[in-house]
Design a protein around this motif. Sequence first.
Motif, PDB file in Angstrom:
ATOM      1  N   SER A   1      39.345  29.265  38.780  1.00 26.49           N
ATOM      2  CA  SER A   1      39.717  29.330  38.053  1.00 26.49           C
ATOM      3  C   SER A   1      40.580  30.749  36.906  1.00 26.49           C
ATOM      4  O   SER A   1      40.995  30.990  36.852  1.00 26.49           O
ATOM      5  N   GLY A   2      40.019  31.420  37.743  1.00 27.24           N
ATOM      6  CA  GLY A   2      40.337  32.512  38.241  1.00 27.24           C
ATOM      7  C   GLY A   2      40.530  34.044  36.616  1.00 27.24           C
ATOM      8  O   GLY A   2      40.557  34.930  36.505  1.00 27.24           O
ATOM      9  N   ASN A   3      38.903  33.478  35.772  1.00 29.13           N
ATOM     10  CA  ASN A   3      38.607  34.238  35.005  1.00 29.13           C
ATOM     11  C   ASN A   3      36.972  34.305  35.454  1.00 29.13           C
ATOM     12  O   ASN A   3      36.275  34.114  35.027  1.00 29.13           O
ATOM     13  N   LEU A   4      36.924  35.624  35.215  1.00 28.52           N
ATOM     14  CA  LEU A   4      36.366  36.359  35.348  1.00 28.52           C
ATOM     15  C   LEU A   4      36.767  37.944  34.638  1.00 28.52           C
ATOM     16  O   LEU A   4      37.201  38.601  34.997  1.00 28.52           O
ATOM     17  N   ILE A   5      34.813  38.306  33.455  1.00 35.50           N
ATOM     18  CA  ILE A   5      35.324  39.269  32.978  1.00 35.50           C
ATOM     19  C   ILE A   5      33.894  39.861  33.384  1.00 35.50           C
ATOM     20  O   ILE A   5      33.348  39.242  33.258  1.00 35.50           O
ATOM     21  N   ARG A   6      34.315  41.343  33.941  1.00 35.23           N
ATOM     22  CA  ARG A   6      33.147  42.386  34.030  1.00 35.23           C
ATOM     23  C   ARG A   6      33.039  43.332  33.062  1.00 35.23           C
ATOM     24  O   ARG A   6      33.899  44.218  33.583  1.00 35.23           O
ATOM     25  N   VAL A   7      31.658  43.361  32.440  1.00 35.06           N
ATOM     26  CA  VAL A   7      31.897  44.615  31.434  1.00 35.06           C
ATOM     27  C   VAL A   7      30.472  45.255  32.262  1.00 35.06           C
ATOM     28  O   VAL A   7      29.498  45.068  32.907  1.00 35.06           O
ATOM     29  N   GLY A   8      30.821  46.864  32.387  1.00 34.24           N
ATOM     30  CA  GLY A   8      29.690  47.481  32.544  1.00 34.24           C
ATOM     31  C   GLY A   8      30.341  49.280  32.824  1.00 34.24           C
ATOM     32  O   GLY A   8      30.990  49.925  31.943  1.00 34.24           O
ATOM     33  N   ASP A   9      29.399  49.984  32.955  1.00 35.81           N
ATOM     34  CA  ASP A   9      29.714  51.404  33.084  1.00 35.81           C
ATOM     35  C   ASP A   9      29.258  52.106  34.002  1.00 35.81           C
ATOM     36  O   ASP A   9      27.915  52.549  34.357  1.00 35.81           O
ATOM     37  N   SER A  10      29.952  53.250  35.399  1.00 34.39           N
ATOM     38  CA  SER A  10      29.515  53.321  36.231  1.00 34.39           C
ATOM     39  C   SER A  10      28.492  54.550  36.287  1.00 34.39           C
ATOM     40  O   SER A  10      28.300  54.686  36.884  1.00 34.39           O
ATOM     41  N   ASN A  11      28.628  55.298  34.986  1.00 35.07           N
ATOM     42  CA  ASN A  11      28.252  56.346  34.759  1.00 35.07           C
ATOM     43  C   ASN A  11      26.527  55.828  34.820  1.00 35.07           C
ATOM     44  O   ASN A  11      25.682  57.155  34.082  1.00 35.07           O
ATOM     45  N   GLN A  12      26.428  54.941  34.163  1.00 33.88           N
ATOM     46  CA  GLN A  12      24.598  54.331  33.665  1.00 33.88           C
ATOM     47  C   GLN A  12      24.651  53.752  34.856  1.00 33.88           C
ATOM     48  O   GLN A  12      23.055  53.147  34.156  1.00 33.88           O
ATOM     49  N   ALA A  13      24.345  54.047  35.882  1.00 29.67           N
ATOM     50  CA  ALA A  13      23.844  53.182  36.790  1.00 29.67           C
ATOM     51  C   ALA A  13      22.504  53.901  37.484  1.00 29.67           C
ATOM     52  O   ALA A  13      22.665  53.910  38.972  1.00 29.67           O
ATOM     53  N   ILE A  14      21.806  53.215  36.821  1.00 26.00           N
ATOM     54  CA  ILE A  14      20.426  53.841  36.836  1.00 26.00           C
ATOM     55  C   ILE A  14      19.272  52.864  37.651  1.00 26.00           C
ATOM     56  O   ILE A  14      18.866  54.186  38.244  1.00 26.00           O
ATOM     57  N   MET A  15      19.891  52.393  37.618  1.00 32.01           N
ATOM     58  CA  MET A  15      19.373  50.921  38.445  1.00 32.01           C
ATOM     59  C   MET A  15      19.587  51.149  39.822  1.00 32.01           C
ATOM     60  O   MET A  15      19.028  51.096  40.712  1.00 32.01           O
ATOM     61  N   SER A  16      20.696  52.041  40.805  1.00 31.43           N
ATOM     62  CA  SER A  16      20.717  52.352  41.774  1.00 31.43           C
ATOM     63  C   SER A  16      19.970  53.412  42.604  1.00 31.43           C
ATOM     64  O   SER A  16      19.473  53.276  43.462  1.00 31.43           O
TER      65      SER A  16
END
Length: 418
Positions: free
Chosen positions: A271-286
């Motif tokens: 489909s080519g339809n992908l939305i990715r929402v995030g904030d790399s400045n809040q990546a505490i899970m890493s």
Amino acid sequence: MKTEIKFRRGQDKVMEYDGGYMAVPSVPGAGKTFVLTQLAAKLIEEERHRPGKILIVTYMNSAVANFKDRIYTLLKERDLNPMEGYEVMTLHTLAMKIIREKPDRLLMDDEFTILDETKQAELFRDIFTGWRIKNRREFYSIIDSNRYSHQKLIQMEENWTRDFYQLAPRSFAYFKIQGYDAQTLADLIKDEDHMVLLKWITELYMEYEAALKMRGLIDFNDILVGALRLLKEDRELLERYQRRYTFIFEDEAQDSNLIQQEMLMMLSEDSGNLIRVGDSNQAIMSTFTISDPKLFRDFCENPFTEVQSINVASRSCKHVIDLANFFVRWTREYHPCIECRESLAAQYIEEVDSGDPFPNPVVPHNSVYFKEFKNLRSELRYIAEHCRGHIQKKPDKTLAVLVPANWMAGELIEELEK
């Protein structure tokens, strides 16, 4: 009845989405859940999702419930079937659905059991305890016992044991996500005499994997690995899931890992339809998992990705926003460690416009304080007194205290009880 909504700057552009790859970097409090649910309802109302569905994936079960409740309410307000046109689940749930299609392809039966985090910790503790007893002399040989007093030596051994104990299981997860089984890794490093630490972890990895097989168990990372393998090896299964989901929305994309990202890219390939929402400045899970915020940054920099940031937020007052933005700017421009200057994205929080129905809080005095203490006990005592004063003044409000370690929470509780 459908309510007329005025979207903020950035949100309005996301609502214009009509297909393709889109990245939505979003600052804290920008209303990403709000805009994603509004967009999902809009696409369903316009029947853009047909003949498939909209898939929304996130990382926490609580977030799944929140998304479901919001979309259900929005569709009901528009006199649409509130149960049709969408699915919301965690990425691990999605992987489980894929595995349960054909577990035999992964040499599993239909009754396979997933090892939860508590049982996983117990299993590793038993394995590590036995391994350490067997290899005690070598394991502690990295500490020069001649340089320290007996008491100091005991403390160093405890610290080393604790750090290694935390490192090893995280390494297992990393190996699996990168595609290394225990035997392959052992073969790769068998002649590398300088990789002592990695060899020890690999020995534990082999024992851990053997224990899983003997008990008929899989862990959470096995779910992801198995699902991706099925999608790669079974074209019919992949195409069926591609037809099932016309649009895919990913929430908290900064917490994605390599396999999760690859799964979503494969499922949205047709489909080519992908939305990715995030904030790399809040990546505490890493800090706690094998998520990699660089993956979301790379997606944002993909020439085929439309990037639409949402930087306006009403959650915090101006003092907090100024401090957060200063910290990002200082890190990027002045951090003494040059390598750290790229650790945060150039993403700055903006206050909402005047007339917004949900304005930023206004505080008549300073709302950010710094204070130094001679020792931890005096600091905890001061915090406890401060909490007591706050609760007495505002008994209808709640209060949160953040501490850097779990043991410190126990110390603070003692002070609060006093």
